[in-house]
Write a protein that holds these residues in place. Structure first.
Motif, short mmCIF file in Angstrom:
data_model
loop_
_atom_site.label_atom_id
_atom_site.label_comp_id
_atom_site.label_asym_id
_atom_site.label_seq_id
_atom_site.Cartn_x
_atom_site.Cartn_y
_atom_site.Cartn_z
N PRO A 152 0.09 2.70 -2.81
CA PRO A 152 -0.50 2.34 -1.51
C PRO A 152 -1.57 1.26 -1.57
N PHE A 153 -1.77 0.64 -2.73
CA PHE A 153 -2.82 -0.36 -2.86
C PHE A 153 -2.30 -1.80 -2.76
N VAL A 154 -1.00 -1.96 -2.49
CA VAL A 154 -0.39 -3.29 -2.43
C VAL A 154 -0.94 -4.10 -1.26
N ARG A 155 -1.25 -5.36 -1.54
CA ARG A 155 -1.60 -6.32 -0.48
C ARG A 155 -0.37 -7.18 -0.23
N VAL A 156 0.35 -6.87 0.81
CA VAL A 156 1.67 -7.46 1.07
C VAL A 156 1.55 -8.93 1.44
N ARG A 245 -9.10 5.46 -3.62
CA ARG A 245 -9.25 6.28 -4.82
C ARG A 245 -7.94 7.01 -5.13
N LEU A 246 -7.58 7.06 -6.40
CA LEU A 246 -6.43 7.83 -6.86
C LEU A 246 -6.80 8.46 -8.20
N GLU A 247 -7.00 9.77 -8.20
CA GLU A 247 -7.44 10.48 -9.39
C GLU A 247 -6.27 10.93 -10.27
N VAL A 248 -5.08 11.03 -9.70
CA VAL A 248 -3.93 11.58 -10.42
C VAL A 248 -3.25 10.48 -11.24
N PRO A 249 -3.01 10.71 -12.53
CA PRO A 249 -2.26 9.72 -13.32
C PRO A 249 -0.89 9.49 -12.71
N ALA A 271 -9.70 -0.52 -5.93
CA ALA A 271 -9.71 0.92 -5.74
C ALA A 271 -10.12 1.59 -7.04
N GLU A 272 -10.62 2.79 -6.93
CA GLU A 272 -10.98 3.58 -8.09
C GLU A 272 -9.76 4.38 -8.51
N VAL A 273 -9.13 3.97 -9.59
CA VAL A 273 -7.86 4.56 -10.02
C VAL A 273 -8.00 5.05 -11.45
N ARG A 274 -7.61 6.30 -11.67
CA ARG A 274 -7.67 6.87 -13.01
C ARG A 274 -6.65 6.22 -13.93
#
Length: 313
Positions: A152-156, A245-249, A271-274
């Motif tokens: 969901p972080f794509v900049r189209v 934010r996405l905490e899940v691998p 974004a803060e991504v694990r």
């Protein structure tokens, strides 16, 4: 939990309007699980024991998408493989096809089975819903493998127009009355591009078509496109409500022949991504599970083996 060596001896009872019996899959047991406070019944297959693993299908498919890989994952996992609302041999109510309700169905299912935390492998639109669950309920998801769907972080950018060219049917399916008639009646021509893989049509296409001749299931697919698939595409294009934010691998796996693969080459918002990995399978199209099952199994199993560390379920 189910012994992977035990076959399923009885076919699942289906609505008389479907006229299609669910093929028995060796090594699985089927049950009905109620979600949404008992208002909707899901058909669920289980196999194996150990760490929970949830397999979620795309559209217009059902649990049969996982027919080849389910027993392989069951050798090391407790596999849960449902027909989601409106699909396969689950109920097809006339409401509840937005991302919020669909995510709630998955959480209701896990609660009913007593599963606190699970890994998820999800294809197509169910991968989008799984991202919602992973972002909003990271305590419920140990790892996520998203097939044929972007993060969901794509900049189209303008390259996304290729999606519209290949998905010409997408504006038709959500149309009230008209969409479900295209899906269910006559030669069901709109289903041909929806079921077209890199090597022809996906396996079990005839079963998918026959189920969608049921007006309730055709209506459900139309609502799914109207309330989840098309709004998700528009949201991706406009950048509305991007998470931070996405905490899940997470592993995103895409076929190189899938037009959506262009999204993986676009920029992303901060974004803060694990952990977020992107991998391309060059020779495959959109239906990775059907086209390159060995590749999906090897990559997903390797990713989950390291990251699904919660053995308690």
């Amino acid at each position: 939990m189910v012994d992977a060596g035990v076959g399923l001896s009885q076919e699942i009872a289906v609505d008389a309007n479907d006229g299609v019996a669910a093929p028995a899959l060796a090594g699985t047991a089927a049950r009905t699980v109620e979600v949404e406070g008992g208002r909707v019944r899901l058909n669920v297959l289980e196999a194996g024991s150990g760490t929970p693993l949830l397999l979620l299908h795309g559209a217009p498919q059902n649990h049969l998408e996982w027919r080849e890989l389910l027993p392989r994952f069951a050798a090391t996992h407790h596999v849960i493989c449902p027909d989601l609302r409106g699909a396969g041999w689950s109920d097809a109510p006339r409401r509840g096809y937005d991302r919020g309700r669909l995510a709630a169905d998955v959480l209701d299912l896990l609660d009913a089975l007593g599963i606190r935390r699970t890994a998820i492998i999800a294809h197509d639109w169910s991968a989008l819903v799984s991202f919602d669950i992973a972002i909003r309920h990271p305590d419920r998801v140990s790892a996520l493998v998203a097939l044929s769907a972007p993060d969901p972080f794509v900049r189209v950018d303008a390259r996304a127009m290729a999606l519209m060219r290949s998905g010409w049917f997408m504006p038709l399916v959500p149309l009230p009355v008209v969409g479900e008639r295209f899906v269910s009646r006559g030669r069901q021509l709109v289903l041909r591009p929806m079921l077209a893989s890199a090597g022809g049509e996906v396996p079990n296409s005839e079963i998918y078509r026959r189920l969608l001749r049921n007006p309730a299931r055709a209506h459900a697919l139309s609502l799914l496109y109207r309330h989840t698939i098309m709004p998700s595409l528009v949201g991706l294009m406009t950048g509305r409500r991007r998470p931070t934010r996405l905490e899940v691998p997470t592993l995103v796996l895409m076929g190189g022949r899938d037009p959506a693969a262009a999204l993986l080459r676009m920029r992303r918002t901060s974004a803060e991504v694990r952990e977020l990995r992107h991998e391309i399978v060059p020779r495959a199209g959109h239906f990775l599970v059907d086209e390159v099952p060995d590749e999906v199994f090897d990559r997903a199993a390797a990713f989950l083996d390291v990251r699904s560390t919660d053995r308690r379920g």
